[in-house]
Design a protein around this motif. Sequence first.
Motif, mmCIF file in Angstrom:
data_model
loop_
_atom_site.group_PDB
_atom_site.id
_atom_site.type_symbol
_atom_site.label_atom_id
_atom_site.label_comp_id
_atom_site.label_asym_id
_atom_site.label_seq_id
_atom_site.Cartn_x
_atom_site.Cartn_y
_atom_site.Cartn_z
ATOM 1 N N VAL A 54 0.842 -1.199 0.000
ATOM 2 C CA VAL A 54 0.000 0.000 0.000
ATOM 3 C C VAL A 54 0.879 1.250 0.000
ATOM 4 O O VAL A 54 0.639 2.188 -0.772
ATOM 5 C CB VAL A 54 -0.957 -0.005 1.201
ATOM 6 N N VAL A 127 -1.561 6.698 6.646
ATOM 7 C CA VAL A 127 -2.472 5.554 6.578
ATOM 8 C C VAL A 127 -3.031 5.239 7.966
ATOM 9 O O VAL A 127 -4.232 4.983 8.131
ATOM 10 C CB VAL A 127 -1.752 4.338 5.972
ATOM 11 N N TRP A 139 -5.267 -1.872 4.960
ATOM 12 C CA TRP A 139 -5.023 -2.728 3.791
ATOM 13 C C TRP A 139 -5.883 -2.322 2.596
ATOM 14 O O TRP A 139 -5.746 -2.897 1.510
ATOM 15 C CB TRP A 139 -5.293 -4.188 4.161
ATOM 16 N N ASP A 140 -6.752 -1.351 2.770
ATOM 17 C CA ASP A 140 -7.666 -0.911 1.717
ATOM 18 C C ASP A 140 -7.002 0.219 0.928
ATOM 19 O O ASP A 140 -7.194 1.402 1.201
ATOM 20 C CB ASP A 140 -8.979 -0.431 2.359
ATOM 21 N N ALA A 141 -6.236 -0.160 -0.086
ATOM 22 C CA ALA A 141 -5.470 0.835 -0.848
ATOM 23 C C ALA A 141 -6.388 1.829 -1.554
ATOM 24 O O ALA A 141 -6.045 3.010 -1.674
ATOM 25 C CB ALA A 141 -4.565 0.136 -1.858
ATOM 26 N N GLN A 144 -7.798 4.256 1.141
ATOM 27 C CA GLN A 144 -6.672 4.981 1.733
ATOM 28 C C GLN A 144 -6.149 6.029 0.770
ATOM 29 O O GLN A 144 -5.793 7.136 1.181
ATOM 30 C CB GLN A 144 -5.551 4.003 2.125
ATOM 31 N N TYR A 145 -6.126 5.716 -0.519
ATOM 32 C CA TYR A 145 -5.633 6.716 -1.470
ATOM 33 C C TYR A 145 -6.601 7.889 -1.586
ATOM 34 O O TYR A 145 -6.168 9.046 -1.682
ATOM 35 C CB TYR A 145 -5.378 6.115 -2.853
ATOM 36 N N ASN A 174 -5.178 0.847 -6.301
ATOM 37 C CA ASN A 174 -5.561 -0.429 -5.703
ATOM 38 C C ASN A 174 -5.041 -1.602 -6.526
ATOM 39 O O ASN A 174 -4.528 -2.586 -5.968
ATOM 40 C CB ASN A 174 -7.080 -0.502 -5.591
ATOM 41 N N ALA A 177 -1.338 -1.871 -5.996
ATOM 42 C CA ALA A 177 -1.065 -2.432 -4.676
ATOM 43 C C ALA A 177 -1.248 -3.948 -4.694
ATOM 44 O O ALA A 177 -0.446 -4.686 -4.110
ATOM 45 C CB ALA A 177 -1.976 -1.795 -3.629
#
Length: 201
Positions: A54, A127, A139-141, A144-145, A174, A177
């Motif tokens: 990530v 993050v 873990w949620d790219a 998070q982005y 995502n 990642a």
Amino acid sequence: MHRLVLICVAVVLSGCVTAPPRSPGNVCDIFYEKNGWFDAADSAFDRWGAPIHVQMAIIYQESAFVGDARPPRRRLLWFIPWTHITSAYGYTQALDSTWDWYKTDTGNGWASRDDFADATDFVGWYVAKSNAMLGISKWDAYSQYLAYHEGQTGFKRGSYRRKPWLERTAGRVNARADRYAGQLRGCRADLENPGHWWWPF
């Protein structure tokens, strides 16, 4: 003479920025090429819980691993390069205000946006902030982005919903990642034990 010295120093310092990796599409190749980068990203993971894939996907999207990246300049009278459109700078493209927040919050007052170890620590910290403030999984790219780009306040307001292009970009982050995660599974043991993969005995 004094001005000449300052110019020379600036040239020398600008030459110290590490060149981007030759194969940015493969995270294993990046870490094999760039000594210390895996350790930096792994340290950020240990400290903040932000997965390496990530971190790296966000940094790629922001700067393509160009340590002194800046946004475009405004134009004066349509053709004279003027100030940059924002204060974003470095691997993370963090704004001055956000970088100052990071330095104050972590006590890392000497952190530099063109230092890769500081960049990974910053992304890990951000993050973790989004996880704590918004409940977004580390873990949620994708999400998070969006929070990284819009800020936690903007994400909470749903500002990204008015920006289809940004949602598409988050999808690319995502996907990258996910690719990085798969690649890293194949080389992480080598990276964690850098002597054994080439030692002939």
